[in-house]
Design an enzyme around this catalytic site. Structure first.
Site, short mmCIF file in Angstrom:
data_model
loop_
_atom_site.label_atom_id
_atom_site.label_comp_id
_atom_site.label_asym_id
_atom_site.label_seq_id
_atom_site.Cartn_x
_atom_site.Cartn_y
_atom_site.Cartn_z
N ASN A 153 45.83 -26.36 -28.90
CA ASN A 153 45.64 -26.57 -30.33
C ASN A 153 44.73 -25.50 -30.93
O ASN A 153 45.21 -24.61 -31.64
CB ASN A 153 45.07 -27.97 -30.57
N ASP A 154 43.46 -25.55 -30.60
CA ASP A 154 42.53 -24.62 -31.24
C ASP A 154 42.84 -23.16 -30.89
O ASP A 154 42.63 -22.27 -31.70
CB ASP A 154 41.10 -24.96 -30.84
#
Lengths: 455, 143
Positions: free
Chosen positions: A381-382
């Site tokens: 995600n990040d």
């Protein structure tokens, strides 16, 4: 004779570490360093006056625990395991320091051995409880979110000051079976270890583990100064230095300073900011994903911690094999801080038999991204958040990311539309060319594999 | 000068720097041997070798930094667990703590034995788990 053996052992450690730095020689390097360790132990035991019963009992018990743990651990549980071994090395140095206070040898305790004794106990204790907290966060025994309270820094500084005062008092008065200052140092170092790790979020654990690794080396090094033992000093400082370097690499991969990681409590509710993201995520079915992948000529997989949680690495490897059979060019883009430990994803994919030539680093894959047909994000995600490039208000801004949003199509496998571990919104999910394949990553990938097999 | 020229010249410079580093490492290894040998003499002569141990410490830190800077990221985990196993060298300190234990001091026995146990966990576990991990790293050629 003993010093000579210690020199050889130190050289073996150096060669071993050097060979650990290249994939082709790494395994041999580890063995060489193990031989160095064996040599150092044998050379030490060549002396006389040992309490053999306790030494043999201790080695058998400790060795058995270590061997069983090393054999049993799942590759997904590796960060926790490394944290525990770190803690074990730290507490060992604490015990060594304490035992040397009780049994200082013929010369007795001098200032030159009292100061390193204090440091060995302090660093060993901090490493021990710090590693336990890191382990608890990684294994989700406690909440991975940063734990912060008002005046935390002041409390930390007060604890550290108290430790230093106890240290001075200990050096002035170091005798006694139950030396009160030493006991206080042990206790306060335990407290300090907990205090410094609880405010750090789960996503920052790669940095913490690398740093604690460095500490465990420095603790061993301090223990070496107590007994003026060169092999301890050399190998302890080698580990200390390598841990610091690794910590620096991790910080750089997140575009943050070490101080920022240690003190900012990144990912707490207050710091998650950034421009709110507008738009609608477009879900996709496994059937449609199959058609897209089937038609693709190049596919890049971007794994993250979610792949580890779902234990999906074997299924992913199978999908990659099916794609290759289909004539598709497959690679895996691995972000340095993907997962919970430096190199976490590499270990998982290696376990699933993905050859390491297929694993590429972001700076090598990003230039080709616009020419890539499909980027498949699995539980990351990040590290794929385009806001890190575009949104100056985002807390991730400036962090090097994998530019999956530039691929012709981006498919994101995700359990739900929640933000990532760092609590930051991800505009990637709302991009024009992004499709969300929601559900358990392993089940989703397995569905795709069976589609290919039916074909 | 266009970008690719710039890249190539940078690459060349990096290569030259790496060569220089390798040379430095060799020299440091030589120096370390000397330092350790000198210390052996000092040890047999008398105590008061604090200066020398600090010297060894400084060189070893420097060497550690030089050794690790070039490691590819895929090897970070094994490197970490492998160097973690090396930090179990504190087992030597644990053994020394159980040497010439004064009679009637259960405290030393307890602390020393605990030190041996925990250091052994670190050493044995660290090396085995690293080996297990590295055994999984396969190149395409090896199948």
């Amino acid at each position: 004779m003993q010093s000579f053996a210690y020199i050889i052992a130190s050289i073996l450690f150096i060669i071993g570490l050097k060979q650990l730095g290249s994939a082709a020689t790494a395994r041999r390097g580890n063995m060489i360093s193990a031989v160095g360790m064996l040599l150092a132990v044998i050379a030490t035991l060549a002396g006389s006056g040992f309490s053999w019963t306790w030494i043999i009992a201790g080695m058998l018990i400790g060795g058995a625990i270590g061997a069983i743990a090393a054999k049993k651990v799942e590759m997904t549980g590796m960060p926790e395991m490394v944290a525990l071994f770190n803690g074990s090395g730290g507490i060992a140095s604490l015990f060594v320091g304490w035992a040397s206070q009780q049994n200082p040898g013929p010369g007795g305790l001098t200032t030159a051995s009292e100061i390193p004794l204090f440091l060995a106990v302090l660093i060993g204790g901090v490493t021990f409880t710090g590693s336990l907290v890191a382990w608890a966060k990684l294994s989700e025994k406690i909440d991975g979110k940063p734990i912060q309270f008002k005046g935390q820094q002041i409390v930390n500084i007060a604890v550290l000051a108290a430790i230093l005062i106890c240290g001075v008092l200990f050096v002035m008065n170091s005798g006694g079976t139950w030396n009160p200052w030493l006991l206080l140092i042990v206790l306060l170092s335990f407290v300090f270890g907990i205090m410094v790790v609880i405010p750090i979020g789960g996503a920052d654990m790669p940095v913490v583990i690398a740093l604690l690794n460095s500490y465990s080396g420095l603790a061993a090094c301090a223990a070496g100064f107590i007994i003026s033992n060169t092999v301890l000093i050399v190998s302890g400082s080698l580990v200390g230095a390598s841990g610091i370097i690794l910590t620096g690499i991790m910080c750089k991969a997140m575009n943050r300073s070490l101080g920022n990681v240690l003190f900012s409590g990144f990912g707490s509710a207050s710091s998650s900011g950034g421009t709110a993201v507008e738009g609608e995520a477009k879900p996709i079915s496994a059937d449609d994903t199959y058609y897209i992948l089937e038609a693709a000529s190049s596919v890049v997989f971007v794994p993250g911690y979610g792949m580890a949680v779902a234990q999906a690495q074997h299924a992913v490897k199978e999908l990659a094999a099916q794609l290759e059979e289909n004539g598709t060019e497959v690679s895996f883009a691995i972000h340095p801080v993907a997962g919970r430990m430096p190199g976490h994803m590499n270990v998982l994919l290696a376990e699933a038999d993905v050859p390491y030539e297929q694993l590429v680093e972001p700076e090598d894959v990003n230039p080709n991204m616009p020419a890539t047909d499909v980027a498949v994000v699995i539980g990351a995600n990040d590290v794929v958040n385009p806001a890190a490039r575009t949104d100056e208000a985002s807390p991730l801004y400036g962090m090097p990311v994998i530019n999956v949003d530039q691929a012709k199509t981006c498919i994101v496998l995700k359990r739900s539309l929640r933000p990532g571990y760092a609590g930051v919104e991800n505009p990637l999910f709302f991009c024009e060319n992004t499709r969300m394949l929601l559900g358990d990553a392993k089940a989703s990938v397995q569905a795709l594999v069976s589609q290919f097999k039916e074909d | 000068m266009n970008n690719s020229d710039l890249l190539i010249s940078m690459q060349e410079k990096i290569d030259a720097m790496q060569d220089a580093l390798v040379g430095m490492e060799a020299r440091i290894a030589g120096l370390m041997e000397e330092a350790a040998a000198t210390e052996q003499v000092a040890e047999t002569a008398s105590s008061g070798n604090m200066g020398l141990t600090l010297f060894v410490f400084a060189l070893a830190i420097f060497l550690g930094v030089e050794l690790i800077t070039k490691v590819p990221s895929q090897l970070h985990t094994p490197l970490m667990s492998g160097s973690n196993a090396i930090s179990g060298i504190t087992i030597v300190g644990a053994l020394v703590a159980l040497q010439n234990v004064p009679a009637d001091s259960p405290m030393v026995i307890i602390l020393g034995t605990l030190a041996v146990i925990t250091a052994s966990v670190n050493v044995v576990g660290g090396y085995l788990v690293t080996d297990r991990m590295l055994g999984m790293f396969k190149s395409k050629k090896e199948g």
